[in-house]
Each structure stands twice: as structure tokens, then as C-alpha cells.
Design a protein around this motif. Structure first.
Motif, PDB file in Angstrom:
ATOM      1  N   ASP A   1     -45.482 -19.478  85.828  1.00 35.45           N
ATOM      2  CA  ASP A   1     -46.129 -20.431  84.910  1.00 35.45           C
ATOM      3  C   ASP A   1     -47.623 -20.145  84.779  1.00 35.45           C
ATOM      4  N   ARG A   2     -48.246 -19.814  85.892  1.00 32.37           N
ATOM      5  CA  ARG A   2     -49.693 -19.554  85.858  1.00 32.37           C
ATOM      6  C   ARG A   2     -50.011 -18.224  85.175  1.00 32.37           C
ATOM      7  N   VAL A   3     -49.184 -17.217  85.427  1.00 26.53           N
ATOM      8  CA  VAL A   3     -49.392 -15.925  84.764  1.00 26.53           C
ATOM      9  C   VAL A   3     -49.177 -16.099  83.254  1.00 26.53           C
ATOM     10  N   GLN A   4     -48.160 -16.883  82.918  1.00 26.56           N
ATOM     11  CA  GLN A   4     -47.852 -17.156  81.506  1.00 26.56           C
ATOM     12  C   GLN A   4     -49.055 -17.802  80.798  1.00 26.56           C
ATOM     13  N   GLN A   5     -49.662 -18.793  81.450  1.00 30.45           N
ATOM     14  CA  GLN A   5     -50.834 -19.473  80.867  1.00 30.45           C
ATOM     15  C   GLN A   5     -51.955 -18.488  80.578  1.00 30.45           C
ATOM     16  N   ALA A   6     -52.226 -17.617  81.569  1.00 27.14           N
ATOM     17  CA  ALA A   6     -53.304 -16.639  81.390  1.00 27.14           C
ATOM     18  C   ALA A   6     -52.929 -15.630  80.309  1.00 27.14           C
ATOM     19  N   PHE A   7     -51.673 -15.207  80.314  1.00 26.98           N
ATOM     20  CA  PHE A   7     -51.182 -14.248  79.316  1.00 26.98           C
ATOM     21  C   PHE A   7     -51.402 -14.805  77.914  1.00 26.98           C
ATOM     22  N   GLU A   8     -51.046 -16.088  77.731  1.00 31.15           N
ATOM     23  CA  GLU A   8     -51.217 -16.708  76.399  1.00 31.15           C
ATOM     24  C   GLU A   8     -52.683 -16.808  76.013  1.00 31.15           C
ATOM     25  N   LYS A   9     -53.540 -17.007  76.999  1.00 30.09           N
ATOM     26  CA  LYS A   9     -54.983 -17.098  76.732  1.00 30.09           C
ATOM     27  C   LYS A   9     -55.520 -15.763  76.220  1.00 30.09           C
ATOM     28  N   TYR A  10     -55.060 -14.654  76.822  1.00 28.65           N
ATOM     29  CA  TYR A  10     -55.620 -13.337  76.495  1.00 28.65           C
ATOM     30  C   TYR A  10     -54.854 -12.587  75.414  1.00 28.65           C
ATOM     31  N   ALA A  11     -53.566 -12.877  75.265  1.00 27.48           N
ATOM     32  CA  ALA A  11     -52.738 -12.017  74.418  1.00 27.48           C
ATOM     33  C   ALA A  11     -53.026 -12.211  72.934  1.00 27.48           C
ATOM     34  N   PHE A  12     -53.061 -11.125  72.219  1.00 27.74           N
ATOM     35  CA  PHE A  12     -53.092 -11.100  70.761  1.00 27.74           C
ATOM     36  C   PHE A  12     -51.912 -11.951  70.262  1.00 27.74           C
ATOM     37  N   ALA A  13     -52.154 -12.806  69.230  1.00 25.55           N
ATOM     38  CA  ALA A  13     -51.182 -13.850  68.898  1.00 25.55           C
ATOM     39  C   ALA A  13     -49.742 -13.363  68.767  1.00 25.55           C
TER      40      ALA A  13
ATOM     41  N   LEU B   1     -53.398 -11.071  86.540  1.00 27.98           N
ATOM     42  CA  LEU B   1     -52.092 -10.556  86.115  1.00 27.98           C
ATOM     43  C   LEU B   1     -51.865 -10.829  84.624  1.00 27.98           C
ATOM     44  N   GLY B   2     -52.222 -12.034  84.182  1.00 32.29           N
ATOM     45  CA  GLY B   2     -52.072 -12.375  82.769  1.00 32.29           C
ATOM     46  C   GLY B   2     -52.911 -11.462  81.887  1.00 32.29           C
ATOM     47  N   LEU B   3     -54.118 -11.146  82.371  1.00 35.45           N
ATOM     48  CA  LEU B   3     -54.993 -10.218  81.650  1.00 35.45           C
ATOM     49  C   LEU B   3     -54.332  -8.835  81.545  1.00 35.45           C
ATOM     50  N   ALA B   4     -53.839  -8.328  82.684  1.00 35.91           N
ATOM     51  CA  ALA B   4     -53.188  -7.012  82.680  1.00 35.91           C
ATOM     52  C   ALA B   4     -51.977  -7.014  81.744  1.00 35.91           C
ATOM     53  N   PHE B   5     -51.204  -8.084  81.769  1.00 35.95           N
ATOM     54  CA  PHE B   5     -49.994  -8.145  80.935  1.00 35.95           C
ATOM     55  C   PHE B   5     -50.347  -8.232  79.453  1.00 35.95           C
ATOM     56  N   SER B   6     -51.494  -8.849  79.141  1.00 35.99           N
ATOM     57  CA  SER B   6     -51.898  -8.907  77.729  1.00 35.99           C
ATOM     58  C   SER B   6     -52.246  -7.504  77.222  1.00 35.99           C
ATOM     59  N   ILE B   7     -52.775  -6.667  78.114  1.00 39.68           N
ATOM     60  CA  ILE B   7     -53.114  -5.285  77.740  1.00 39.68           C
ATOM     61  C   ILE B   7     -51.820  -4.476  77.570  1.00 39.68           C
ATOM     62  N   ILE B   8     -50.883  -4.674  78.512  1.00 41.61           N
ATOM     63  CA  ILE B   8     -49.565  -4.024  78.375  1.00 41.61           C
ATOM     64  C   ILE B   8     -48.910  -4.485  77.067  1.00 41.61           C
ATOM     65  N   GLY B   9     -49.030  -5.789  76.790  1.00 40.12           N
ATOM     66  CA  GLY B   9     -48.403  -6.360  75.600  1.00 40.12           C
ATOM     67  C   GLY B   9     -48.944  -5.760  74.318  1.00 40.12           C
TER      68      GLY B   9
END
Ligand SMILES: [Zn+2]
Length: 319
Positions: free
Chosen positions: A278-290, A247-255
Motif C-alpha cells: 500500500d505504501r509503495v503504491q502511494q509513492a508510485f502513484e505520486k511519481y508515476a506518469f499518469a 521503491l515507489g520512485l524506482a518503480f515509476s522509472i521502471i514504469g
């Protein structure tokens, strides 16, 4: 006299209605069963008689209703307000929803896809804080989505924008109902989570209450997986962490594509609450462009089942 809005959330089992004021507060709510027999031919007549009955009961003349917004499954023709191929309504033919409702109620009608009206509802009165740029993702039996940019729902050229559940995040992953492989909904929907758990149990030899249930042939739900993970069940935690990572990966792409102010997570799976977020947030921060990580905020939905009727009502204000 204060003008009112009517929101209708047409679903495969029930149809929900609300009379909403211009500030977005629900003043009356009711629901009826959706009759999907006989090719769903009774659905629109039932909605018409239910609306007319309630307007009479609350002594609201048609002139006091600014409009009726309706969220529906299936593919919506936005030019005509008709709906085609809504399989969970048994509509295998085109239904002139707007035309029929307007003729019988004398009230303007707006028609929109059901995932999009839920997005509009969460944006207006829920976690979206009425922000201009909001993406709503619903984790239920499937994964749905709605994209709002500059206050408007994005339909795209062919009307298929926002099909976030069919974003491919594992190219060699599970087969999806859409025919592709590895769509987000194959791992992050309620059914997807159970699928991931079953496969993980086959590979796991250690102690786990989740594994014991599955090995015993019991039916489990996504909620069971999250509940056991909260109790530190090793296998359940592994499954939850994998799902949240995807989910975090998908949200980083949406982001990185839309940079919304909020990505709002709703649907039954989101009842897992902060444990999920919290877990999705952690993954999102790992993948998301700063810059995305700093400016796009993930939130849990707050309206629950009411998002649909509120969002449907809001269509009238946007027209
Ligand atoms: Zn798919």
C-alpha cells in the motif's frame, strides 16, 4: 507418455529441484546442499547424480524429459550455457554447465541467471498471471530483478539488463557493494532497511521501541522494523515510509521505461505484505506518469521459494 520438465534452482547453500508438467504444476520436489568447497568443483557432478538418481527412482526415462532448465548465480554466457564468476558458488573460473549436464543426462539443458528464472516463475504460475509484460523485483539480502517483455526475458546487449537493485535513486546516498552510491538496494534490501533504521535512530530523540533496541546495541532485522511500524512505532514508521517512497520512485522509472502490466514484488521483505504494498503504491502513484499509474499494477509475489524451480523449468518451453 506426458512429457515433463526439470527445473533446478542453484543457490549458494542449497540446490532445489522440481519435476514439473507442461502446465507448470510441480509434481516432485527435492533439494540438496550445494558443496562450495574446492572451487565448487563438486556442484555440477552432484546435480547430475541427483537428477539421474531421481529419474531412476520415479522410473522416468530421459526421453520423457523435454529439458532441464537451471537458474544460477553469476554471469551466464547465453551462447554456450556456461557461467563465469559466480562468487557464492566459489566459481572463479568458467564452468560449462550446459555441456557437462547434457553429456551426463542426455537431456537438453538451458541456463539462465537466477533472478531471471524467479521472474519467469512468478510470471508463469504466480502473480504475473502469465502476462506478456512483467517486471519482477526481489527484496532480499540484496535487490534483484528480471524483466519480461513480449514473453521474453530481456538480457540486453551485455547481459546486464534487469539489474534493478543498482538503479541509483539517491546520488549522494549509501555506498553500494557495486562501488556506486545510492543504489536502490542500499535502502530497500533487508540490509539496506537496517542501515536506514540505524541512521534514523541517531537523528531521533523521541520515544521509540526501535530506537531503544538500536541504542541498546541489539541486532535488528528488516522484519523487526516492519513489525514495529505495524505497531505504530514512530521511528519504524518513518523508516518504512522512506523505504517505500524510494521503491515507489524506482518503480515509476521502471514504469515509464517499460510500462509492464505488472511489477511483482517478491523476496523476504515482501512478507510485510499489504503494509508494504500500500505504501509503495502511494509513492508510485505520486511519481508515476499518469498513463503508467493507470496501466501498470503493483502486486506481491505468490510463489515464494518455488518461483526459481518453476521459472527454470519454463526455460525449456521458451527455447
Ligand atoms: Zn549498486
Amino acid at each position: 507418455m506426458d512429457k515433463k520438465l526439470i527445473g533446478v534452482d542453484l543457490g549458494g547453500t542449497t540446490t532445489k529441484f522440481a519435476i514439473v508438467n507442461l502446465q507448470g504444476n510441480v509434481q516432485q520436489r527435492w533439494s540438496i546442499q550445494t558443496n562450495v568447497l574446492e572451487n565448487g568443483n563438486q556442484i555440477i557432478p552432484d546435480i547430475i547424480s541427483s537428477i539421474n538418481h531421481h529419474l531412476a527412482m520415479y522410473q522416468l526415462p530421459a526421453e520423457q524429459i523435454l529439458g532441464i532448465g537451471i537458474g544460477t548465480p553469476g554471469s551466464v554466457d547465453y551462447k554456450t550455457g556456461s557461467v563465469a564468476s559466480a562468487y557464492n558458488l566459489s566459481w572463479d573460473h568458467r564452468v560449462a554447465v550446459k555441456e557437462q549436464l547434457e553429456a551426463a543426462t542426455k537431456i537438453p539443458v538451458l541456463v539462465e541467471n537466477d533472478a531471471n528464472v524467479a521472474a519467469l516463475g512468478e510470471r508463469w504460475q504466480g502473480a504475473g498471471n502469465n502476462a506478456a509484460n512483467v517486471v519482477f523485483v526481489t527484496l532480499g539480502t540484496g535487490v534483484g530483478g528480471g524483466i519480461i517483455t513480449h514473453g521474453q526475458i530481456v538480457h540486453g546487449h551485455g547481459g546486464s539488463a534487469g539489474e534493478i537493485g543498482h538503479m541509483i535513486i539517491e546520488p549522494s546516498g549509501y555506498r553500494c557493494t557495486c562501488g556506486n552510491q545510492g543504489c536502490l538496494e542500499t535502502v530497500a534490501s533487508a540490509t539496506g532497511i537496517v542501515h536506514v533504521a540505524r541512521d534514523a535512530a541517531q537523528e531521533y530523540a523521541g520515544d521509540s521501541a526501535l530506537k531503544a533496541l538500536l541504542d541498546d546495541g541489539q541486532n535488528i532485522t528488516a522484519k523487526d522494523v516492519f513489525d514495529l511500524a505495524k505497531q505504530n512505532d514512530v521511528l519504524a514508521l518513518h523508516v518504512v515510509n522512506h523505504v517505500c517512497n524510494q521503491l515507489g520512485l524506482a518503480f515509476s522509472i521502471i514504469g515509464v521505461t517499460l510500462n509492464p502490466q505488472y511489477i511483482v514484488i517478491g523476496g523476504g521483505v515482501s512478507n510485510a505484505g499489504d503494509f508494504l504494498l500500500d505504501r509503495v503504491q502511494q509513492a508510485f502513484e505520486k511519481y508515476a506518469f499518469a498513463d503508467i499509474g493507470h496501466t501498470t499494477t503493483l502486486k506481491l509475489a505468490t510463489l515464494g521459494n518455488e518461483a526459481g524451480v518453476i521459472g527454470a523449468a519454463s526455460l525449456v518451453l521458451d527455447k
